[in-house]
Motif scaffolding. Structure first.
Motif, PDB file in Angstrom:
ATOM      1  N   PRO A  97       0.842  -1.208   0.000  1.00  0.00           N
ATOM      2  CA  PRO A  97       0.000   0.000   0.000  1.00  0.00           C
ATOM      3  C   PRO A  97       0.876   1.256   0.000  1.00  0.00           C
ATOM      4  CG  PRO A  97      -0.832  -1.598   1.575  1.00  0.00           C
ATOM      5  CD  PRO A  97       0.515  -2.108   1.119  1.00  0.00           C
ATOM      6  N   ALA A  98       0.375   2.299  -0.632  1.00  0.00           N
ATOM      7  CA  ALA A  98       1.159   3.532  -0.728  1.00  0.00           C
ATOM      8  C   ALA A  98       0.236   4.731  -0.589  1.00  0.00           C
ATOM      9  CB  ALA A  98       1.903   3.588  -2.061  1.00  0.00           C
ATOM     10  N   ALA A  99       0.788   5.813  -0.083  1.00  0.00           N
ATOM     11  CA  ALA A  99       0.053   7.072   0.035  1.00  0.00           C
ATOM     12  C   ALA A  99       0.564   8.025  -1.033  1.00  0.00           C
ATOM     13  CB  ALA A  99       0.224   7.668   1.424  1.00  0.00           C
ATOM     14  N   TYR A 100      -0.318   8.467  -1.919  1.00  0.00           N
ATOM     15  CA  TYR A 100       0.052   9.421  -2.964  1.00  0.00           C
ATOM     16  C   TYR A 100      -0.444  10.788  -2.548  1.00  0.00           C
ATOM     17  CZ  TYR A 100       0.417  11.674  -7.537  1.00  0.00           C
ATOM     18  OH  TYR A 100       0.728  12.526  -8.568  1.00  0.00           O
ATOM     19  N   THR A 149      -4.313  13.335   0.276  1.00  0.00           N
ATOM     20  CA  THR A 149      -3.627  12.049   0.389  1.00  0.00           C
ATOM     21  C   THR A 149      -4.570  10.948  -0.074  1.00  0.00           C
ATOM     22  OG1 THR A 149      -2.298  12.805   2.267  1.00  0.00           O
ATOM     23  CG2 THR A 149      -2.475  10.424   1.913  1.00  0.00           C
ATOM     24  N   ALA A 150      -4.115  10.215  -1.102  1.00  0.00           N
ATOM     25  CA  ALA A 150      -4.884   9.080  -1.620  1.00  0.00           C
ATOM     26  C   ALA A 150      -4.196   7.805  -1.162  1.00  0.00           C
ATOM     27  CB  ALA A 150      -4.946   9.130  -3.143  1.00  0.00           C
ATOM     28  N   ASP A 151      -4.903   7.008  -0.367  1.00  0.00           N
ATOM     29  CA  ASP A 151      -4.346   5.758   0.145  1.00  0.00           C
ATOM     30  C   ASP A 151      -4.587   4.648  -0.867  1.00  0.00           C
ATOM     31  OD1 ASP A 151      -3.390   6.829   2.579  1.00  0.00           O
ATOM     32  OD2 ASP A 151      -5.415   6.742   3.438  1.00  0.00           O
ATOM     33  N   LEU A 152      -3.523   4.276  -1.571  1.00  0.00           N
ATOM     34  CA  LEU A 152      -3.609   3.296  -2.646  1.00  0.00           C
ATOM     35  C   LEU A 152      -3.359   1.891  -2.140  1.00  0.00           C
ATOM     36  CD1 LEU A 152      -1.472   5.305  -5.205  1.00  0.00           C
ATOM     37  CD2 LEU A 152      -3.931   4.904  -5.386  1.00  0.00           C
ATOM     38  N   SER A 153      -4.059   0.938  -2.728  1.00  0.00           N
ATOM     39  CA  SER A 153      -3.714  -0.467  -2.514  1.00  0.00           C
ATOM     40  C   SER A 153      -2.433  -0.752  -3.288  1.00  0.00           C
ATOM     41  CB  SER A 153      -4.847  -1.370  -3.000  1.00  0.00           C
ATOM     42  OG  SER A 153      -6.031  -1.141  -2.263  1.00  0.00           O
ATOM     43  N   ALA A 154      -1.856  -1.928  -3.059  1.00  0.00           N
ATOM     44  CA  ALA A 154      -0.579  -2.275  -3.672  1.00  0.00           C
ATOM     45  C   ALA A 154      -0.629  -2.128  -5.193  1.00  0.00           C
ATOM     46  CB  ALA A 154      -0.203  -3.702  -3.293  1.00  0.00           C
TER      47      ALA A 154
END
Length: 309
Positions: A97-100, A149-154
């Motif tokens: 997971p990543a935060a963009y 902040t967009a919390d992305l899945s992997a």
């Protein structure tokens, strides 16, 4: 004997040539949730590199399909009509997971903090892989300074385009729909997956989704989506984003963006099986459609390739 053209004639010739050039350019251009809804779709494997966000001039912003200033625009610019999408994140790690983080700056250069509601949200954010096999639809959160902040899945390795869809509630862009985007690289071995062939039907989580309609590029056209399960009509669709289904489309090759607007009236938790959409896809070719709908509190995402003539 040679006689030089009179100034008036020459001026008229130059004006005619200029007009023809502008017309030619115009014709060529026109031819040319969590709340995130958007965990990565199961089985969607993954794509090669696309170029960085291609800037679109403000002069072209008002042209249909060119500037992303309206929801029907292609969204491939990071700046339109004085509004600019910026981000400190040009790469994100694969497999986790990543935060963009991103910010929308207004014509005055300051971060925009006031946004109007669109389908119950102030910001719709999409992460789309360059071969259209990865898709996430997220509703990010905004800090007081205008940083989202967009919390992305992997994410899988490859090139991804990050779209921000929004409507300012003040300033020169008040009431106008914008779609801006930037690209992000996810390092690692990237394998391009061919886009599935065009079809009018697909399945997701045991549901069958069938699309009826033959849209033509640059023309408004109705589309009907029918949802069934075990060969029986589905009639228990729940409202999602103030409608029974959310439908977005991305063009094969350049990932141009389009939002297909729902027209079916919402009336409780018994939507379906037929849903109507207003479709206006600006260019011909293959478009990858992502339909999101909700039943029993669970969000489903179905994808299919639609051929536009």
């Amino acid at each position: 004997m040679f006689f030089p053209a009179r100034p008036t004639v020459r001026r008229r010739a130059l004006m005619a040539a200029g007009t023809a050039a502008v017309l030619s350019l115009t014709l060529a251009a026109c031819g040319s949730s969590n709340d995130s809804g958007g965990s990565a779709m199961p089985g969607m494997n993954h794509g090669s590199m696309s170029s960085s966000a291609s800037p679109t001039s403000d002069a072209m912003a008002g042209m249909p399909g060119m500037g992303g200033t309206e929801a029907g625009g292609n969204g491939l610019a990071d700046a339109v009509a004085g509004y600019r999408l910026t981000s400190p994140d040009s790469t994100l790690k694969a497999g986790r997971p990543a935060a963009y983080r991103f910010t929308v700056h207004g014509p005055d250069g300051k971060p925009v903090t006031g946004f109007a509601l669109d389908q119950t949200k102030r910001m719709h954010f999409y992460a789309v892989r360059s071969d259209l096999t990865g898709f996430q639809h997220i509703h990010p959160t905004m800090a007081s300074d205008g940083t989202w902040t967009a919390d992305l899945s992997a994410l899988t390795a490859g090139s991804w385009r990050m779209f921000a869809s929004f409507t300012p509630d003040s300033g020169s862009g008040k009431g106008k729909d914008f779609v801006l985007s930037r690209t992000v690289t996810v390092p690692g071995k990237a394998t391009r997956t061919p886009l599935p062939a065009a079809t009018n039907s697909t399945t997701a989580d045991g549901y069958t989704v069938t699309v009826k309609g033959e849209p033509m590029a640059g023309m408004a056209h109705p589309l009907t989506v029918r949802i069934t399960k075990d060969d029986k009509p589905v009639t228990d669709l729940q409202p999602y984003l103030d409608t029974y289904a959310h439908l977005t489309a991305f063009h094969e090759g350049d990932s141009a963006f389009a939002h297909l607007h729902p027209t079916t009236k919402v009336d409780g938790d018994h939507g379906g099986p037929d849903l109507s959409f207003h479709a206006e896809l600006p260019t011909s070719g293959n478009w990858r459609l992502f339909l999101q709908f909700q039943t029993g509190g669970t969000l489903h995402t179905a994808a299919l390739t639609l051929r536009v003539g």
